[in-house]
Design a protein around this motif. Structure first.
Motif, short mmCIF file in Angstrom:
data_model
loop_
_atom_site.label_atom_id
_atom_site.label_comp_id
_atom_site.label_asym_id
_atom_site.label_seq_id
_atom_site.Cartn_x
_atom_site.Cartn_y
_atom_site.Cartn_z
N ASN A 8 -84.21 -14.01 29.35
CA ASN A 8 -82.97 -14.57 28.80
C ASN A 8 -82.21 -13.56 27.95
OD1 ASN A 8 -85.08 -14.85 26.77
ND2 ASN A 8 -83.59 -16.04 25.58
N LYS A 9 -82.74 -12.36 27.82
CA LYS A 9 -82.06 -11.34 27.01
C LYS A 9 -81.58 -10.16 27.85
CE LYS A 9 -84.13 -12.75 22.65
NZ LYS A 9 -84.88 -12.36 21.43
N ILE A 10 -81.35 -10.44 29.13
CA ILE A 10 -80.74 -9.46 30.00
C ILE A 10 -79.40 -10.00 30.47
CG2 ILE A 10 -82.96 -8.55 30.79
CD1 ILE A 10 -82.59 -10.20 33.37
N GLN A 11 -78.62 -9.19 31.15
CA GLN A 11 -77.36 -9.63 31.73
C GLN A 11 -77.24 -8.99 33.11
OE1 GLN A 11 -73.48 -8.54 29.83
NE2 GLN A 11 -73.19 -10.75 29.62
N VAL A 12 -76.97 -9.82 34.12
CA VAL A 12 -76.90 -9.32 35.48
C VAL A 12 -75.60 -9.75 36.14
CG1 VAL A 12 -79.42 -9.46 35.67
CG2 VAL A 12 -78.01 -11.32 36.59
N ILE A 13 -75.23 -9.02 37.15
CA ILE A 13 -74.08 -9.37 37.99
C ILE A 13 -74.59 -9.72 39.38
CG2 ILE A 13 -71.99 -8.46 39.13
CD1 ILE A 13 -71.53 -6.76 36.62
N GLU A 47 -96.14 -17.42 44.74
CA GLU A 47 -96.32 -16.28 43.83
C GLU A 47 -95.03 -15.52 43.58
OE1 GLU A 47 -96.58 -14.66 47.96
OE2 GLU A 47 -97.30 -16.46 46.94
N LYS A 48 -94.00 -15.79 44.39
CA LYS A 48 -92.73 -15.09 44.26
C LYS A 48 -91.70 -15.87 43.43
CE LYS A 48 -92.98 -11.18 46.58
NZ LYS A 48 -92.66 -9.90 45.90
N VAL A 49 -92.08 -17.05 42.96
CA VAL A 49 -91.11 -17.93 42.31
C VAL A 49 -91.50 -18.23 40.87
CG1 VAL A 49 -89.90 -20.14 42.46
CG2 VAL A 49 -90.66 -18.99 44.56
N ILE A 50 -90.54 -18.13 39.97
CA ILE A 50 -90.71 -18.61 38.59
C ILE A 50 -90.20 -20.04 38.57
CG2 ILE A 50 -89.99 -18.34 36.20
CD1 ILE A 50 -89.65 -15.34 36.75
N THR A 51 -91.09 -20.99 38.35
CA THR A 51 -90.73 -22.41 38.38
C THR A 51 -90.54 -22.95 36.96
OG1 THR A 51 -93.01 -23.21 38.24
CG2 THR A 51 -92.17 -22.65 40.45
N PRO A 52 -89.94 -24.14 36.84
CA PRO A 52 -89.84 -24.77 35.52
C PRO A 52 -91.20 -24.91 34.83
CG PRO A 52 -88.39 -25.88 37.06
CD PRO A 52 -89.19 -24.90 37.87
N ALA A 53 -92.25 -25.21 35.59
CA ALA A 53 -93.58 -25.35 34.98
C ALA A 53 -94.07 -24.05 34.37
CB ALA A 53 -94.58 -25.84 36.04
N ASP A 54 -93.71 -22.93 34.98
CA ASP A 54 -94.09 -21.62 34.44
C ASP A 54 -93.48 -21.40 33.06
OD1 ASP A 54 -95.54 -21.01 36.75
OD2 ASP A 54 -93.79 -20.12 37.73
N VAL A 55 -92.25 -21.86 32.88
CA VAL A 55 -91.55 -21.68 31.61
C VAL A 55 -92.00 -22.74 30.60
CG1 VAL A 55 -89.28 -21.66 30.48
CG2 VAL A 55 -89.57 -20.61 32.74
N LYS A 56 -92.21 -23.95 31.05
CA LYS A 56 -92.60 -25.04 30.15
C LYS A 56 -93.94 -24.75 29.47
CE LYS A 56 -93.60 -30.03 30.14
NZ LYS A 56 -95.07 -29.99 29.95
N ALA A 79 -89.60 -25.60 25.35
CA ALA A 79 -90.11 -24.27 25.68
C ALA A 79 -89.00 -23.23 25.65
CB ALA A 79 -90.77 -24.28 27.05
N VAL A 80 -87.84 -23.61 26.18
CA VAL A 80 -86.68 -22.69 26.21
C VAL A 80 -86.19 -22.40 24.80
CG1 VAL A 80 -84.24 -22.58 26.87
CG2 VAL A 80 -85.97 -23.26 28.55
N LEU A 81 -86.11 -23.43 23.97
CA LEU A 81 -85.63 -23.23 22.60
C LEU A 81 -86.63 -22.42 21.77
CD1 LEU A 81 -84.13 -26.78 21.88
CD2 LEU A 81 -82.93 -24.69 22.59
N GLN A 82 -87.87 -22.38 22.22
CA GLN A 82 -88.89 -21.56 21.58
C GLN A 82 -89.03 -20.19 22.27
OE1 GLN A 82 -90.53 -22.27 18.71
NE2 GLN A 82 -89.21 -24.09 18.62
N GLU A 83 -88.07 -19.88 23.13
CA GLU A 83 -87.99 -18.58 23.82
C GLU A 83 -89.26 -18.29 24.64
OE1 GLU A 83 -86.72 -15.34 21.40
OE2 GLU A 83 -84.86 -16.34 20.81
N ASN A 84 -89.63 -19.26 25.45
CA ASN A 84 -90.84 -19.09 26.27
C ASN A 84 -90.54 -18.57 27.68
OD1 ASN A 84 -93.72 -19.35 26.12
ND2 ASN A 84 -93.58 -20.96 27.67
#
Length: 352
Positions: free
Chosen positions: A28-33, A197-206, A215-220
């Motif tokens: 969340n601390k990168i920027q892409v085009i 194995e190629k996907v970052i899912t909501p469960a991975d972040v939660k 989890a997002v507000l805690q920068e997970n």
């Protein structure tokens, strides 16, 4: 050190190309085009001429095309947008009405892919139907092949629009409506063709948190080192389709895609705010959400060489900035093209 500018935004940042441990940022601390309607190929000139004679404004908005999605990733783009239409039995989009309107157009499906059951990739049925990946299965296999060739690539965000709208006029194809079952099949298609194995899912972040938003507000969010070689999908939908996707999946448990959910809801994490001048974007980014916005739309900015929306997008801190013009237009005269300094499409987020 190198000097980075983004149309009025000026700051000195370390190069991202070879990351050190210190530069191993959370995603969340990168920027892409990235690109908008990334699969889109041009409407055949003869059909486009007829369409433009009927509606010049609408035709101008569709007057663009893209190189293949793997070629875009080769350039360094790290966001793609894919539109999918459900086609349970196959063949629904195999015979576009545009071929009846204008005879003599070259084939768009020489291998007969559109006859097979499964999700199809196109922009507007019967009119803007040419695609560098006719099926979602093909698109995912293209991404998997590219990722296998570059296993350490930085994460790629995929904006996925589940489309069931069309031109409401006699003779035009009526799409299938997305239901909970359809979304289950869509999730499964991603996993089967790209690989879990190629996907970052909501469960991975939660993770261990009570809700995905917590989890997002805690920068997970995962670090770049943990996200390399992976893809992150977000469903570009609101209203009925978003509610259907979330239903019976609190915090998107068991889902593959993030859901463009509103702040304050358990599913809030990755959001779409198409207006780069939306004053809420910087605050949302700083809280920990990932935001996708747009630098241009409907060819308007490119025709005017207007970079003001791109400048606003850069300053907003939105992590994902989409464009139809990572390269100059080949359809009309313009110097408009979007990139970060040095022709890059990935950098440290200036808001942090």
């Amino acid at each position: 050190m190198r000097l980075v500018t983004c149309v009025g935004l000026l700051m000195v940042l370390p190069a991202i190309g070879l990351m050190t441990k210190k530069e191993d940022l959370p995603i969340n601390k990168i920027q892409v085009i990235g690109s908008h309607n990334s699969y889109k190929q041009a409407i055949d000139p003869a059909l486009f001429k007829v369409f433009k004679s009927q509606d010049t404004t609408a035709a101008n908005a569709l007057d663009y095309e893209h190189i293949s999605m793997p070629a875009q990733l080769d350039l360094g783009l790290r966001n793609l947008e894919i539109d999918v239409y459900a086609d349970e039995k196959g063949g629904k989009y195999a015979h576009p009405r545009g071929f009846e309107q204008v005879k003599g157009q070259p084939s768009f499906d020489q291998q007969g892919e559109m006859n097979a059951p499964g999700f199809k990739v196109l922009h507007v049925p019967d009119l803007d139907f040419r695609s560098s990946a006719l099926t979602f299965k093909t698109a995912l296999q293209q991404l998997k092949k590219w990722s296998k060739a570059y296993p350490d690539h930085t994460p790629v965000f995929i904006t996925l629009e589940a489309k069931d709208d069309t031109i409401r006029s006699k003779g035009f194809t009526i799409p299938e409506v997305f239901t909970g079952k359809t979304f289950d099949q869509l999730d499964m298609t991603i996993l089967e063709n790209l690989g879990r194995e190629k996907v970052i899912t909501p469960a991975d972040v939660k993770g261990k948190y009570k809700t995905l938003e917590e989890a997002v507000l805690q920068e997970n969010w995962p670090l770049l080192s943990k996200a390399k070689g992976k893809f992150i999908f977000v469903l570009d939908a609101t209203g009925r389709k978003r509610s259907t996707y979330i239903a019976n999946h609190p915090s998107l448990t068991g889902r593959v895609m993030f859901a463009n959910a509103d702040p304050g809801t358990p599913e809030a994490a990755l959001m779409i705010r198409n207006n780069p001048k939306d004053a809420q974007i910087p605050a949302l980014v700083k809280k920990g959400y990932i935001i996708r916005t747009r630098a241009d739309n409907d060819t308007k900015q490119a025709r005017k060489n207007d970079y003001s929306d791109f400048e606003a997008a850069c300053k907003s801190g939105a992590q994902i900035i989409t464009t139809d013009y990572y390269q100059k237009s080949t359809h009309f005269t313009s110097t408009y093209a979007i990139s970060f300094p040095g022709g890059k499409y990935f950098r440290r987020n200036p808001l942090f």
